[in-house]
Design a protein around this motif. Sequence first.
Motif, mmCIF file in Angstrom:
data_model
loop_
_atom_site.group_PDB
_atom_site.id
_atom_site.type_symbol
_atom_site.label_atom_id
_atom_site.label_comp_id
_atom_site.label_asym_id
_atom_site.label_seq_id
_atom_site.Cartn_x
_atom_site.Cartn_y
_atom_site.Cartn_z
ATOM 1 N N MET A 112 116.761 57.522 38.846
ATOM 2 C CA MET A 112 116.876 56.276 38.100
ATOM 3 C C MET A 112 117.694 55.264 38.898
ATOM 4 O O MET A 112 118.780 55.576 39.387
ATOM 5 C CB MET A 112 117.550 56.545 36.748
ATOM 6 C CG MET A 112 117.652 55.355 35.829
ATOM 7 S SD MET A 112 118.478 55.815 34.269
ATOM 8 C CE MET A 112 117.263 56.925 33.540
ATOM 9 N N ILE A 113 117.152 54.069 39.043
ATOM 10 C CA ILE A 113 117.854 52.977 39.710
ATOM 11 C C ILE A 113 118.257 51.971 38.640
ATOM 12 O O ILE A 113 117.404 51.437 37.925
ATOM 13 C CB ILE A 113 116.970 52.309 40.774
ATOM 14 C CG1 ILE A 113 116.414 53.362 41.735
ATOM 15 C CG2 ILE A 113 117.758 51.253 41.548
ATOM 16 C CD1 ILE A 113 117.456 54.147 42.475
ATOM 17 N N VAL A 114 119.570 51.697 38.535
ATOM 18 C CA VAL A 114 120.082 50.867 37.446
ATOM 19 C C VAL A 114 120.947 49.733 38.004
ATOM 20 O O VAL A 114 121.889 49.997 38.761
ATOM 21 C CB VAL A 114 120.947 51.701 36.476
ATOM 22 C CG1 VAL A 114 121.216 50.922 35.197
ATOM 23 C CG2 VAL A 114 120.294 53.035 36.172
ATOM 24 N N PRO A 115 120.666 48.481 37.661
ATOM 25 C CA PRO A 115 121.595 47.388 38.010
ATOM 26 C C PRO A 115 122.933 47.613 37.317
ATOM 27 O O PRO A 115 122.978 48.056 36.165
ATOM 28 C CB PRO A 115 120.894 46.135 37.484
ATOM 29 C CG PRO A 115 119.461 46.521 37.308
ATOM 30 C CD PRO A 115 119.470 47.978 36.961
ATOM 31 N N VAL B 23 120.650 60.593 38.662
ATOM 32 C CA VAL B 23 119.624 61.639 38.671
ATOM 33 C C VAL B 23 119.828 62.553 37.471
ATOM 34 O O VAL B 23 120.936 63.032 37.214
ATOM 35 C CB VAL B 23 119.681 62.461 39.972
ATOM 36 C CG1 VAL B 23 118.585 63.531 39.971
ATOM 37 C CG2 VAL B 23 119.534 61.562 41.189
ATOM 38 N N PHE B 24 118.740 62.808 36.729
ATOM 39 C CA PHE B 24 118.744 63.709 35.576
ATOM 40 C C PHE B 24 117.830 64.894 35.897
ATOM 41 O O PHE B 24 116.653 64.695 36.207
ATOM 42 C CB PHE B 24 118.227 63.001 34.319
ATOM 43 C CG PHE B 24 119.124 61.907 33.807
ATOM 44 C CD1 PHE B 24 120.011 62.145 32.762
ATOM 45 C CD2 PHE B 24 119.073 60.638 34.364
ATOM 46 C CE1 PHE B 24 120.825 61.139 32.287
ATOM 47 C CE2 PHE B 24 119.894 59.617 33.892
ATOM 48 C CZ PHE B 24 120.777 59.865 32.847
ATOM 49 N N VAL C 81 122.698 69.128 34.586
ATOM 50 C CA VAL C 81 122.983 68.438 35.848
ATOM 51 C C VAL C 81 122.573 66.973 35.763
ATOM 52 O O VAL C 81 121.387 66.638 35.697
ATOM 53 C CB VAL C 81 122.254 69.115 37.029
ATOM 54 C CG1 VAL C 81 122.547 68.359 38.327
ATOM 55 C CG2 VAL C 81 122.694 70.570 37.155
ATOM 56 N N VAL C 82 123.578 66.113 35.751
ATOM 57 C CA VAL C 82 123.383 64.673 35.852
ATOM 58 C C VAL C 82 124.406 64.183 36.871
ATOM 59 O O VAL C 82 125.586 64.513 36.755
ATOM 60 C CB VAL C 82 123.598 63.944 34.507
ATOM 61 C CG1 VAL C 82 123.486 62.432 34.693
ATOM 62 C CG2 VAL C 82 122.585 64.419 33.476
ATOM 63 N N TYR C 83 123.979 63.460 37.872
ATOM 64 C CA TYR C 83 124.953 62.943 38.832
ATOM 65 C C TYR C 83 124.583 61.530 39.245
ATOM 66 O O TYR C 83 123.420 61.117 39.179
ATOM 67 C CB TYR C 83 125.082 63.851 40.053
ATOM 68 C CG TYR C 83 123.880 63.900 40.959
ATOM 69 C CD1 TYR C 83 123.746 63.016 42.037
ATOM 70 C CD2 TYR C 83 122.895 64.862 40.774
ATOM 71 C CE1 TYR C 83 122.655 63.082 42.877
ATOM 72 C CE2 TYR C 83 121.797 64.932 41.612
ATOM 73 C CZ TYR C 83 121.688 64.038 42.668
ATOM 74 O OH TYR C 83 120.604 64.108 43.496
ATOM 75 N N ALA C 84 125.602 60.794 39.642
ATOM 76 C CA ALA C 84 125.423 59.410 40.087
ATOM 77 C C ALA C 84 125.915 59.295 41.515
ATOM 78 O O ALA C 84 127.003 59.776 41.854
ATOM 79 C CB ALA C 84 126.191 58.453 39.178
ATOM 80 N N LEU D 64 109.076 63.477 27.571
ATOM 81 C CA LEU D 64 110.375 63.597 26.918
ATOM 82 C C LEU D 64 111.504 63.396 27.924
ATOM 83 O O LEU D 64 112.535 62.782 27.598
ATOM 84 C CB LEU D 64 110.492 64.972 26.259
ATOM 85 C CG LEU D 64 111.829 65.300 25.593
ATOM 86 C CD1 LEU D 64 112.176 64.276 24.511
ATOM 87 C CD2 LEU D 64 111.796 66.718 25.020
ATOM 88 N N LEU D 65 111.343 63.886 29.142
ATOM 89 C CA LEU D 65 112.355 63.696 30.179
ATOM 90 C C LEU D 65 112.585 62.214 30.454
ATOM 91 O O LEU D 65 113.734 61.763 30.580
ATOM 92 C CB LEU D 65 111.910 64.418 31.458
ATOM 93 C CG LEU D 65 112.792 64.261 32.696
ATOM 94 C CD1 LEU D 65 114.232 64.679 32.420
ATOM 95 C CD2 LEU D 65 112.211 65.069 33.864
ATOM 96 N N PHE D 66 111.517 61.441 30.528
ATOM 97 C CA PHE D 66 111.650 59.992 30.702
ATOM 98 C C PHE D 66 112.413 59.379 29.530
ATOM 99 O O PHE D 66 113.371 58.623 29.722
ATOM 100 C CB PHE D 66 110.268 59.341 30.800
ATOM 101 C CG PHE D 66 109.715 59.237 32.188
ATOM 102 C CD1 PHE D 66 110.287 58.383 33.120
ATOM 103 C CD2 PHE D 66 108.599 59.962 32.564
ATOM 104 C CE1 PHE D 66 109.768 58.258 34.394
ATOM 105 C CE2 PHE D 66 108.069 59.852 33.843
ATOM 106 C CZ PHE D 66 108.661 59.004 34.762
#
Length: 397
Positions: free
Chosen positions: A164-167, A99-100, A241-244, A120-122
């Motif tokens: 964001m969903i990332v393999p 999440v960004f 704030v960026v968290y996984a 720009l966020l994307f």
Amino acid sequence: MPRAKLEVADIFRRFGLAYRQANAGHVSLSQLKVMSAIEACRTEALGGHVASCTKCSHQHIAYNSCKNRHCPKCQGPAARDWMAARAEDLLPVEYFHVVFTLPAEIARIALWNKRAIYGLLFRASAGTVMTIAADPKRMGARVGMTSVLHTWGSALTHHPHIHMIVPGGGLPPNGRRWVACKPGFFLHVRVLARLFRRLFVEGLIALHRTGQLAFFGDLTKLADAEAFAAYLAPLRKTEWVVYAKPPFGGPQQVLAYLSRYTHRVAISNQRLVSADANTVAFRWKDYRIKRGDRMKVMRLDTHEFIRRFLMHVLPDGFHRIRHYGLLASTQRKVNIAKVRVLIGASAPEQAPSSDDDPAPLTLREPCPCCGGSMRIIETFRRGQVPRPRAPPRKQAV
């Protein structure tokens, strides 16, 4: 899901006119269109059809949906169709949720520059993940991702962020093998946050330099380049704030998660508690509470509730679900097929076609009385009414 006792449409129908009159000149055309669509959704204003059960005598009239992406009632079918199309793209690997979030100071600017700032966020969030993942010191691979924009907090406040969903892996430059990330770990969050901050601030300055940002109210002074640079200076030093989150348990959990997030709107009808000319009450989750019951009831002035809802209307034609890297639309099928070969995974089974498949005029929902198939026996356009029919005869017992 049963119909909610109170809906956003009810609030708009009862109090929307007064809101429009009180805020004339301050409601955009896009927002007016959303209000009108939600007000007309599943009413005779949009036409509809008559459905009859193929097993019993039950018949009912169903009015058409507005299909507006901001309408709380229209997102369930849209999400199901989207998820059915995405199911064949899933890989048997770990998936991660990143999440960004934009700082509040940037969110203020975004409120009046949605297309530019959200775009720009994307770009900045996707560029961050692809850059760090491609670093030979990290993963050294090209990854793919699905990004979903949300602009709200639980209390309907303006809170732009990307889910964001990332393999958990990617392809190296030669594309000859699958490079998996460490089990249970994707990329360092702090490294992601700092590159995201740099890419976003640089992109924001470029938007300002090319005259793509507008400023109003107490932010008008930011139209000056020096004032804008001074405004951004403290943000270059704070932690963004960026968290996984922990990886999903499997592809099916990814599907379940996406079905909840991809077509979500600012507030669902199920969260509404009450509404009158003065106050709207709704349930919200207080994330400041670490333990115990987070759910509370918030009461807002009715016009303030409508204002907050409309604050999350996106610009016309703006895509809130986007795919990047290996999952970019142009090469997604080819890349997924290649990865399956490299990891030795078979393609998901396709549902076999059958002559028993429901006909195009058969509804997805079964008969509420006996569970039989409901077939459309008449359609009528907006402004029309269905033909009168004699009451169906009761079947002999």
